[in-house]
Write an enzyme that holds these catalytic residues in place. Structure first.
Site: not given
Length: 229
Positions: A113, A207, A209
């Protein structure tokens, strides 16, 4: 076999836990969990003196530049627009130095990002300071499909369209020197960038994660070679 040591940049924010409210090196747990799930060891890299970046990267096997606040527009020769957030100058300086050190040393590098945007800025690119449609609601991650570009590093890792967790209002505009776009959203937004060649350098606008797809992080961990090996 040693697990590669992957440094992940962090926020510097006021945080509260127990009876304490103090300045903290802060990182959502999803980042280290993703590194660990992909087979690496995670080390946090809070903002530091940019002069220490090269020595820091020399002790790592890979670097992740995490998401976070907007990049200060002065970094790419622009004035801030009304919807651009306040600057995080210590993070900008530290993370740009980490990127420069990783590029100079050939250390595998992943930008997530904001990290992808900083990679673009580090190589002379510019950013769109606001676009609509990539934030579902304040503080809520959305999803949208991303289409890979064939015959790129990302396209080889993820060869078909996939849904990704997303939360951003800025994006790559003019690509930095040497970078190629390797994925796009349906509205044309650049969703991944990379440097072709032997060195492993990739940025993703979403993202990972916040999802369960390990392919990008596993590729970084595979590319990272422990210094002792």
């Amino acid at each position: 076999m040693s697990r590669p040591l992957i440094g992940v940049s962090t926020y510097r924010e006021s945080a509260r836990w127990g009876v304490w409210e103090l300045e903290a090196a802060l990182l959502p747990i999803g980042y280290p969990r993703l590194v660990q799930a992909a087979g690496g060891l995670a080390a946090l890299l809070p903002p530091d003196d940019p002069a220490a970046a090269a020595a820091t990267v020399a002790r790592l096997d890979g670097v992740v530049i995490a998401g976070g606040p907007d990049v200060e527009p002065v970094r790419y020769g622009a004035a801030p627009e009304p919807r651009t957030g306040p600057p995080a100058r210590d993070r900008d300086a530290w993370e740009l130095a980490l990127i420069d050190a990783a590029l100079a040393s050939g250390t595998p590098l992943l930008g997530i990002c904001r990290g992808m945007q900083l990679l673009n800025v580090a190589l002379g690119g510019t950013l769109v300071q606001h676009l609509d449609g990539h934030v579902e609601d304040t503080g809520v991650f959305g999803t949208h499909p991303v289409t890979p570009v064939a015959s790129t590093r990302y396209g080889d890792l993820v060869p078909s369209e996939s849904a990704v967790p997303t939360y951003h209002h800025q994006a790559v505009d003019r690509l930095g020197s040497g970078l190629v776009a390797s994925a796009h959203a349906r509205d044309g937004t650049v969703e991944a960038v990379e440097l072709p060649g032997a060195h492993w350098v990739l940025g993703v606008q979403w993202h990972p994660e916040m999802g369960e797809d390990l392919r990008v992080m596993r590729a970084l961990v595979r590319a990272a070679k422990p210094a002792s090996s």
